[in-house]
Scaffold this active site. Structure first.
Site, PDB file in Angstrom:
ATOM      1  N   GLU A   1      -0.731  25.458  51.949  1.00 58.89           N
ATOM      2  CA  GLU A   1      -0.630  24.036  52.275  1.00 58.89           C
ATOM      3  C   GLU A   1       0.691  23.697  52.943  1.00 58.89           C
ATOM      4  O   GLU A   1       1.103  22.538  52.976  1.00 58.89           O
ATOM      5  CB  GLU A   1      -0.822  23.193  51.009  1.00 58.89           C
ATOM      6  CG  GLU A   1      -2.186  23.412  50.402  1.00 58.89           C
ATOM      7  CD  GLU A   1      -2.545  22.386  49.345  1.00 58.89           C
ATOM      8  OE1 GLU A   1      -2.121  21.235  49.445  1.00 58.89           O
ATOM      9  OE2 GLU A   1      -3.261  22.758  48.415  1.00 58.89           O
TER      10      GLU A   1
ATOM     11  N   LYS B   1     -11.283  13.711  45.871  1.00 60.38           N
ATOM     12  CA  LYS B   1     -11.484  14.585  47.037  1.00 60.38           C
ATOM     13  C   LYS B   1     -12.926  14.423  47.509  1.00 60.38           C
ATOM     14  O   LYS B   1     -13.860  14.827  46.806  1.00 60.38           O
ATOM     15  CB  LYS B   1     -11.281  16.041  46.629  1.00 60.38           C
ATOM     16  CG  LYS B   1      -9.857  16.427  46.230  1.00 60.38           C
ATOM     17  CD  LYS B   1      -9.895  17.788  45.542  1.00 60.38           C
ATOM     18  CE  LYS B   1      -8.539  18.450  45.482  1.00 60.38           C
ATOM     19  NZ  LYS B   1      -8.566  19.667  44.604  1.00 60.38           N
TER      20      LYS B   1
HETATM   21  C1  2PG Z   1      -5.802  21.038  44.429  1.00 58.12           C
HETATM   22  C2  2PG Z   1      -6.053  21.351  45.890  1.00 58.12           C
HETATM   23  C3  2PG Z   1      -4.994  20.800  46.789  1.00 58.12           C
HETATM   24  P1  2PG Z   1      -7.661  23.267  46.549  1.00 58.12           P
HETATM   25  O1  2PG Z   1      -5.980  21.888  43.545  1.00 58.12           O
HETATM   26  O2  2PG Z   1      -5.454  19.903  44.116  1.00 58.12           O
HETATM   27  O3  2PG Z   1      -3.692  21.197  46.359  1.00 58.12           O
HETATM   28  O4  2PG Z   1      -6.240  22.734  46.103  1.00 58.12           O
HETATM   29  O5  2PG Z   1      -8.086  22.500  47.756  1.00 58.12           O
HETATM   30  O6  2PG Z   1      -7.496  24.737  46.794  1.00 58.12           O
HETATM   31  O7  2PG Z   1      -8.590  23.006  45.398  1.00 58.12           O
HETATM   32 MG    MG Z   2      -5.503  20.336  41.921  1.00 59.78          MG
END
Ligand code: 2PG
Ligand code: MG
Length: 435
Positions: free
Chosen positions: A213, A345
């Protein structure tokens, strides 16, 4: 036919920040408006998230998305062509019904979220409005919304966990510019911390590159060394740790915990959830930490609850893998007292409507919401508009480097210009209302 009727859906394979294939969808409306969006991809994924359709097989290590693209131009296009793009809920419901699984396994969460967000863009285009404004005006009543403001950035400085070869157990060492006057200043302060951290690490031969990231890929020996270095970086940047710039962690404990046991790679030992809680609370006291995400694994809700009971009430406790942007899970976590903030998300949910429902569930329970990107990202900036339009108080998109991250921070600056200012939500007391 109305001007906002969907006339065509086009799916395209594009590439994400890890160089892996992902799904882009372009929606065209009969009046000529168009919308486009790209699905992101997580690495530390919650077990209950919407599933991405991947082809498997040897090509691109199995990550290809031909099947998901066929879902877009086949069954999804058949179902939504002719529908009104202004009726986001109906379009999302049509896809949910067509998929018929609890986790989007049939059509693919990647196909569905790219379509869903592209529809939203097209509807905003037809209304001749920037996305954030369209989202704001169609978001419905909410007592958390007064006038649109920018979200407070949560920005990664060091990567770890699944994003950096497990070099440290904690996945994200982040900062929140809690004392900044506005969004613009929060970014500027963070830029100075990021630069200072890079210099400190280079001087001490701790720098191994950048992680997934954009945060530094560190060669720390312990998690504590990461926190200490971050405090030094804040001080070197001329800011007061805890007052102006505070620390925030995403422990992403599902990645190293199972059945209430946690394997710390750096420390080479296994501990139970009570011991992990004690360790984290000790760090909170020592390192100006104001927020911890996923302190316990997704299969350890009791650990979460016990942690929340013992942690200082001012601590922001964020559920990611535990909640997976699901309204029911958000309500349950609130009822049980497992966390006080929801990570939101869109691709965990799989549609814009379900994402909004999870955020509304959080706001309805007086929890805060952080709209978040994934570790696999692209130039798509939809989430920034969602955060502003939905009145989410915070935004997490990774670090302060690499254009898939900077595109989003920069989009916030453009939205600020359109808003006539960079005001943050009630900046006087972070974590809001708990300190
Ligand atoms: C999280 C995300 C972003 P990933 O765990 O919050 O940092 O990671 O998209 O790999 O789940
Ligand atoms: Mg997370």
């Amino acid at each position: 036919m109305s001007r906002t009727a969907i006339s065509r859906l086009h799916g395209r394979r594009v590439w994400d920040s890890r160089g892996r294939p992902t799904v882009e969808v372009q929606v065209e409306l009969s009046g000529g408006a168009r919308g486009r969006a790209i699905a992101p991809a997580g690495a530390s994924r919650g077990r209950h998230e919407a599933i991405d359709l991947r082809d498997g097989g040897p090509r691109f290590d199995g990550w290809d998305v031909a099947e998901a693209l066929r879902a877009v131009t086949g069954p999804i296009a058949d179902a939504v062509t002719g529908m009104d793009a202004a009726d986001q809920a109906a379009i999302d419901q049509a896809m949910i019904d067509l998929d018929g699984t609890p986790n989007k396994a049939e059509l693919g969460g990647n196909a569905m979220i790219a379509t869903s967000m592209a529809v939203l863009h097209a509807a905003a285009g037809a209304a001749d409005q920037p996305l954030w404004r369209h989202v704001w005006e169609t978001a419905g009543p909410s007592d958390t919304r007064t006038a649109p403001v920018l979200p407070l950035p949560e920005i990664q400085i060091f990567g770890g966990g699944a994003h950096a070869g497990r070099r440290v157990d904690v996945q994200d060492f982040m900062v929140i510019a809690t004392g900044a006057d506005d969004y613009e200043q929060a970014l500027a302060w963070t830029a100075e911390v990021y630069i200072a951290a890079g210099k400190i690490m280079a001087e001490r031969a701790l720098l191994q590159g950048v992680a997934d990231e954009g945060g530094y890929w560190p060669a720390f020996d312990t998690n504590e060394q990461a926190a200490e270095t971050l405090i030094q970086a804040i001080e070197t940047a001329g800011r007061k740790p805890g007052e102006e710039v505070a620390l925030s962690l995403d422990v992403a404990a599902s990645e190293f915990g199972q059945g209430g046991r946690y394997r710390l790679t750096r420390d080479d030992r296994e501990i139970g959830s009570a011991e992990l809680a004690e360790m984290l609370i000790d760090w909170v006291r020592r390192y100006a930490i104001v927020s911890i995400e996923d302190p316990m694994a997704e299969d350890d809700p009791e650990g979460f609850i016990a942690f929340a009971r013992r942690a200082p009430t001012s601590l922001q406790i964020v559920g990611d893998d535990l909640l997976v942007t699901d309204a029911e899970r958000v309500r349950a976590a609130h009822r049980d007292g497992a966390c006080n903030t929801a990570l939101i998300k869109p691709n965990q949910a799989g549609t814009v409507t379900e994402t909004k429902a999870a955020l509304d569930a959080a706001h309805g329970a007086r929890m805060d919401a952080i709209v978040s990107a994934r570790s696999g990202e692209t130039e798509d900036v939809t989430i920034v508009h969602l955060a502003v339009g939905w009145g989410a108080k915070q935004l997490k998109v990774g670090s302060f480097s690499r254009s898939e991250r900077m595109a989003k921070w920069n989009e916030g600056l453009r939205i600020g210009d359109a808003l006539g200012g960079f005001a943050l939500p009630g900046r006087s007391a972070f974590p809001w209302g708990r300190s």
